[in-house]
Write a protein that holds these residues in place. Structure first.
Motif, mmCIF file in Angstrom:
data_model
loop_
_atom_site.group_PDB
_atom_site.id
_atom_site.type_symbol
_atom_site.label_atom_id
_atom_site.label_comp_id
_atom_site.label_asym_id
_atom_site.label_seq_id
_atom_site.Cartn_x
_atom_site.Cartn_y
_atom_site.Cartn_z
ATOM 1 N N GLY A 121 0.825 -1.205 0.000
ATOM 2 C CA GLY A 121 0.000 0.000 0.000
ATOM 3 C C GLY A 121 0.854 1.248 0.000
ATOM 4 O O GLY A 121 2.080 1.188 -0.170
ATOM 5 N N LEU A 126 -5.175 0.992 -4.582
ATOM 6 C CA LEU A 126 -4.025 1.897 -4.493
ATOM 7 C C LEU A 126 -4.375 3.277 -5.023
ATOM 8 O O LEU A 126 -3.983 4.297 -4.440
ATOM 9 N N GLY A 140 -4.642 3.618 -1.006
ATOM 10 C CA GLY A 140 -3.814 2.531 -0.494
ATOM 11 C C GLY A 140 -3.495 2.663 0.982
ATOM 12 O O GLY A 140 -2.341 2.530 1.400
#
Length: 247
Positions: free
Chosen positions: A13, A230, A234
């Motif tokens: 992330g 994302l 994220g």
């Protein structure tokens, strides 16, 4: 008959410094799993990895010795994973409060394909069929309890401070009893396993829309879900497995 295969991907992330998610994808044995660890620095990562390693080893052992009841196999591997995490935490005081979610899929292809799902925590499983996304798990969270009792609306639940408080997980309590369900499959079905890094960034209707644009391709679907999570910030580790029949 076409084999069922999984496309799997895990990303750290855009915010976290460590990926505390872990996954298993053992296509030849029809087994896939996602774990999302918790418990302080490194603890969550260790818990998730230990749970996945134990579950995978159990599946391989059962397969080598002759597969019994899928439900019993899943129950036993969840118990084994739970005990592994508990034992590791007891040996190391720094890992005392570690735990992990675990959602596991065991697919039996004959005589007709059936998806057997076991889970603890808020990592989820979905079935995507004919443009409809159906949850196959119900989160083990305080929020889910509030929703079931009508205490909160879904809109209020999305921002409630207890929304990430788990009521069940691997390693947290002395015992852990998973929910286990079985679902007959159709040839064009797709199954999704994911950590909450996906579901807290993308609503179910948007997951369904992304699945629809994948053309039934597990790899395209998996990548689309990860990339969209994302693109929306994220905020957590995100792990996705999409299982479908090889074309």
């Amino acid at each position: 008959m076409s084999a069922w295969v999984g496309a799997a991907r895990s990303e750290i992330g855009l915010v976290r410094r460590m990926n505390q998610d872990c996954l298993a994808a053992i296509d030849p044995l029809g087994f896939w799993a996602v774990a999302d660890g918790m418990g302080g620095h490194a603890g969550g990562e260790i818990a998730a990895q230990a749970a996945i390693a134990t579950a995978s080893a159990h599946i391989e052992q059962v397969a080598a010795n002759g597969l019994g009841s899928p439900q019993d196999t899943l129950r036993d591997l969840m118990t084994a994973a739970h005990q592994t995490v508990r034992d590791r935490a007891q040996r190391d005081p720094a890992l005392k409060h570690m735990g992990t979610t675990l959602v596991a899929l065991l697919l039996t292809p004959h005589p007709t394909a059936v998806a057997h799902i076991a889970h603890l925590g808020d990592s989820r499983a979905y079935l995507y069929r004919d443009t409809i996304l159906t949850p196959l798990t119900r989160d083990h969270t305080m929020i889910e309890r509030y929703l079931a009792r009508g205490i909160l609306t879904p809109a209020a639940a999305r921002t409630h401070p207890d929304r990430h408080v788990l009521t069940k997980a691997i390693g947290i309590s002395p015992t852990a009893t998973p929910d286990i369900t079985s679902h007959p499959l159709q040839p064009d079905d797709l199954l999704v396993l994911c950590s909450d890094g996906l579901t807290k960034m993308i609503e179910d209707q948007d997951i369904a829309a992304l699945m629809a644009r994948s053309g039934g391709d597990p790899v395209r679907a998996c990548d689309a879900l990860i990339e969209e999570s994302l693109a929306r910030g994220g905020e957590d580790n995100v792990t996705v497995i999409v299982v479908g029949q090889r074309r």
